[in-house]
Design a protein around this motif. Structure first.
Motif, PDB file in Angstrom:
ATOM      1  N   LYS A  57       4.889  16.497  44.697  1.00 26.06           N
ATOM      2  CA  LYS A  57       4.855  15.359  43.276  1.00 26.06           C
ATOM      3  C   LYS A  57       3.531  16.180  42.035  1.00 26.06           C
ATOM      4  CE  LYS A  57       4.554  11.249  46.185  1.00 26.06           C
ATOM      5  NZ  LYS A  57       3.975  10.422  46.248  1.00 26.06           N
ATOM      6  N   GLN A  58       3.360  17.226  41.705  1.00 25.47           N
ATOM      7  CA  GLN A  58       2.080  17.141  40.993  1.00 25.47           C
ATOM      8  C   GLN A  58       3.602  18.236  40.231  1.00 25.47           C
ATOM      9  OE1 GLN A  58       1.368  18.230  44.189  1.00 25.47           O
ATOM     10  NE2 GLN A  58       1.505  20.287  44.514  1.00 25.47           N
ATOM     11  N   ASN A  59       4.483  18.206  40.916  1.00 22.89           N
ATOM     12  CA  ASN A  59       5.689  19.098  39.966  1.00 22.89           C
ATOM     13  C   ASN A  59       6.462  18.751  38.769  1.00 22.89           C
ATOM     14  OD1 ASN A  59       4.287  21.714  40.766  1.00 22.89           O
ATOM     15  ND2 ASN A  59       5.757  22.261  42.095  1.00 22.89           N
ATOM     16  N   VAL A  60       6.716  16.999  38.977  1.00 27.99           N
ATOM     17  CA  VAL A  60       7.269  16.313  38.724  1.00 27.99           C
ATOM     18  C   VAL A  60       7.091  15.703  37.937  1.00 27.99           C
ATOM     19  CG1 VAL A  60       8.886  14.016  38.635  1.00 27.99           C
ATOM     20  CG2 VAL A  60       8.265  15.349  41.187  1.00 27.99           C
ATOM     21  N   ARG A  61       7.902  15.948  36.500  1.00 23.67           N
ATOM     22  CA  ARG A  61       7.589  15.529  35.419  1.00 23.67           C
ATOM     23  C   ARG A  61       8.890  14.273  34.955  1.00 23.67           C
ATOM     24  NH1 ARG A  61       4.274  18.334  36.314  1.00 23.67           N
ATOM     25  NH2 ARG A  61       3.757  20.467  35.719  1.00 23.67           N
ATOM     26  N   VAL A  62       7.537  13.358  34.104  1.00 26.61           N
ATOM     27  CA  VAL A  62       9.097  11.884  33.920  1.00 26.61           C
ATOM     28  C   VAL A  62       8.180  11.663  32.490  1.00 26.61           C
ATOM     29  CG1 VAL A  62       9.218   9.690  34.203  1.00 26.61           C
ATOM     30  CG2 VAL A  62       8.805  10.476  36.168  1.00 26.61           C
ATOM     31  N   ILE A  63       9.906  12.252  31.237  1.00 24.04           N
ATOM     32  CA  ILE A  63       8.962  11.470  29.928  1.00 24.04           C
ATOM     33  C   ILE A  63      10.011   9.904  30.067  1.00 24.04           C
ATOM     34  CG2 ILE A  63       9.368  12.418  27.738  1.00 24.04           C
ATOM     35  CD1 ILE A  63      10.198  14.863  29.040  1.00 24.04           C
ATOM     36  N   LEU A  64       9.138   9.354  29.715  1.00 26.70           N
ATOM     37  CA  LEU A  64       9.022   7.733  29.086  1.00 26.70           C
ATOM     38  C   LEU A  64       9.914   7.708  27.380  1.00 26.70           C
ATOM     39  CD1 LEU A  64       7.511   5.142  31.076  1.00 26.70           C
ATOM     40  CD2 LEU A  64       9.635   5.671  31.511  1.00 26.70           C
ATOM     41  N   ASN A  65      10.965   7.800  26.822  1.00 29.71           N
ATOM     42  CA  ASN A  65      11.431   7.709  25.832  1.00 29.71           C
ATOM     43  C   ASN A  65      11.300   6.199  25.565  1.00 29.71           C
ATOM     44  OD1 ASN A  65      10.862  10.471  24.585  1.00 29.71           O
ATOM     45  ND2 ASN A  65      13.455  10.252  25.776  1.00 29.71           N
ATOM     46  N   GLU A  66      10.589   5.670  24.605  1.00 32.44           N
ATOM     47  CA  GLU A  66      10.796   3.924  24.284  1.00 32.44           C
ATOM     48  C   GLU A  66      11.061   3.857  22.373  1.00 32.44           C
ATOM     49  OE1 GLU A  66       7.916   0.576  24.910  1.00 32.44           O
ATOM     50  OE2 GLU A  66       6.626   2.199  24.317  1.00 32.44           O
ATOM     51  N   MET A  67      12.485   3.082  23.202  1.00 24.78           N
ATOM     52  CA  MET A  67      13.400   2.587  21.105  1.00 24.78           C
ATOM     53  C   MET A  67      12.964   1.010  21.089  1.00 24.78           C
ATOM     54  SD  MET A  67      16.832   3.555  22.375  1.00 24.78           S
ATOM     55  CE  MET A  67      17.070   4.226  23.855  1.00 24.78           C
ATOM     56  N   PRO A 116      11.213  19.517  38.291  1.00 22.50           N
ATOM     57  CA  PRO A 116      12.074  18.326  38.324  1.00 22.50           C
ATOM     58  C   PRO A 116      11.392  17.276  36.783  1.00 22.50           C
ATOM     59  CG  PRO A 116      11.314  18.468  40.315  1.00 22.50           C
ATOM     60  CD  PRO A 116      10.309  19.493  39.635  1.00 22.50           C
ATOM     61  N   ILE A 117      12.111  17.641  35.946  1.00 18.42           N
ATOM     62  CA  ILE A 117      12.249  16.340  34.612  1.00 18.42           C
ATOM     63  C   ILE A 117      13.215  15.222  34.767  1.00 18.42           C
ATOM     64  CG2 ILE A 117      11.567  16.591  32.044  1.00 18.42           C
ATOM     65  CD1 ILE A 117      11.041  19.430  32.356  1.00 18.42           C
ATOM     66  N   ALA A 118      12.158  14.082  34.701  1.00 16.62           N
ATOM     67  CA  ALA A 118      13.101  13.123  34.570  1.00 16.62           C
ATOM     68  C   ALA A 118      12.779  12.433  33.092  1.00 16.62           C
ATOM     69  CB  ALA A 118      12.966  12.545  35.507  1.00 16.62           C
ATOM     70  N   THR A 119      14.013  12.376  32.683  1.00  9.39           N
ATOM     71  CA  THR A 119      13.907  11.416  31.087  1.00  9.39           C
ATOM     72  C   THR A 119      13.866  10.654  31.143  1.00  9.39           C
ATOM     73  OG1 THR A 119      13.678  13.944  29.874  1.00  9.39           O
ATOM     74  CG2 THR A 119      14.765  11.790  28.283  1.00  9.39           C
ATOM     75  N   GLU A 139       3.507   2.809  33.884  1.00 15.14           N
ATOM     76  CA  GLU A 139       3.113   3.137  34.843  1.00 15.14           C
ATOM     77  C   GLU A 139       3.449   2.898  36.075  1.00 15.14           C
ATOM     78  OE1 GLU A 139       0.487   5.146  34.996  1.00 15.14           O
ATOM     79  OE2 GLU A 139      -0.336   4.558  32.778  1.00 15.14           O
ATOM     80  N   LYS A 140       4.290   1.919  36.662  1.00 14.83           N
ATOM     81  CA  LYS A 140       4.951   1.920  38.013  1.00 14.83           C
ATOM     82  C   LYS A 140       6.184   2.824  38.381  1.00 14.83           C
ATOM     83  CE  LYS A 140       5.758  -1.185  41.175  1.00 14.83           C
ATOM     84  NZ  LYS A 140       6.198  -3.163  41.331  1.00 14.83           N
ATOM     85  N   LEU A 141       6.548   2.467  36.455  1.00 13.47           N
ATOM     86  CA  LEU A 141       7.635   3.148  36.615  1.00 13.47           C
ATOM     87  C   LEU A 141       8.298   4.829  36.568  1.00 13.47           C
ATOM     88  CD1 LEU A 141      11.054   3.328  36.036  1.00 13.47           C
ATOM     89  CD2 LEU A 141      10.526   3.738  33.394  1.00 13.47           C
ATOM     90  N   ILE A 142       6.884   5.501  35.973  1.00 16.89           N
ATOM     91  CA  ILE A 142       6.351   6.922  36.490  1.00 16.89           C
ATOM     92  C   ILE A 142       6.070   7.224  38.012  1.00 16.89           C
ATOM     93  CG2 ILE A 142       4.723   8.709  35.846  1.00 16.89           C
ATOM     94  CD1 ILE A 142       4.490   7.244  33.097  1.00 16.89           C
ATOM     95  N   GLU A 143       5.488   6.400  38.326  1.00 16.14           N
ATOM     96  CA  GLU A 143       5.084   6.561  39.698  1.00 16.14           C
ATOM     97  C   GLU A 143       6.328   6.537  40.518  1.00 16.14           C
ATOM     98  OE1 GLU A 143       3.038   3.780  43.653  1.00 16.14           O
ATOM     99  OE2 GLU A 143       2.144   3.542  41.412  1.00 16.14           O
ATOM    100  N   LYS A 144       7.368   4.781  40.556  1.00 14.11           N
ATOM    101  CA  LYS A 144       8.299   5.390  41.421  1.00 14.11           C
ATOM    102  C   LYS A 144       9.486   6.139  41.200  1.00 14.11           C
ATOM    103  CE  LYS A 144       7.239   0.948  43.389  1.00 14.11           C
ATOM    104  NZ  LYS A 144       7.434   1.074  44.658  1.00 14.11           N
TER     105      LYS A 144
END
Length: 63
Positions: free
Chosen positions: A36-46, A2-5, A18-23
């Protein structure tokens, strides 16, 4: 895998990100039983001037 953007406006601390990625990782793990080790979280900061609400940029609105 799973990938969350997530798109967020600039201005949050490294600790908040960091807390957002964790939650988000935990929520995906609980919802679909993904390891959990398969989960990817991508933060795009604008920049604030790249996001608008009601015809005005967030920067112009003073947010």
């Amino acid at each position: 895998m799973p990938i969350a953007t997530i798109n967020i406006i600039e201005g949050r601390s490294d600790e908040q990100k960091e807390k957002l990625i964790e939650k988000v990782t935990q929520a995906i793990h609980e919802a679909i039983d993904a390891p959990k080790q398969n989960v990817r979280v991508i933060l795009n900061e604008m920049p604030k001037q790249h996001f608008g609400i009601g015809g005005e940029s967030v920067k112009k609105m003073g947010r």
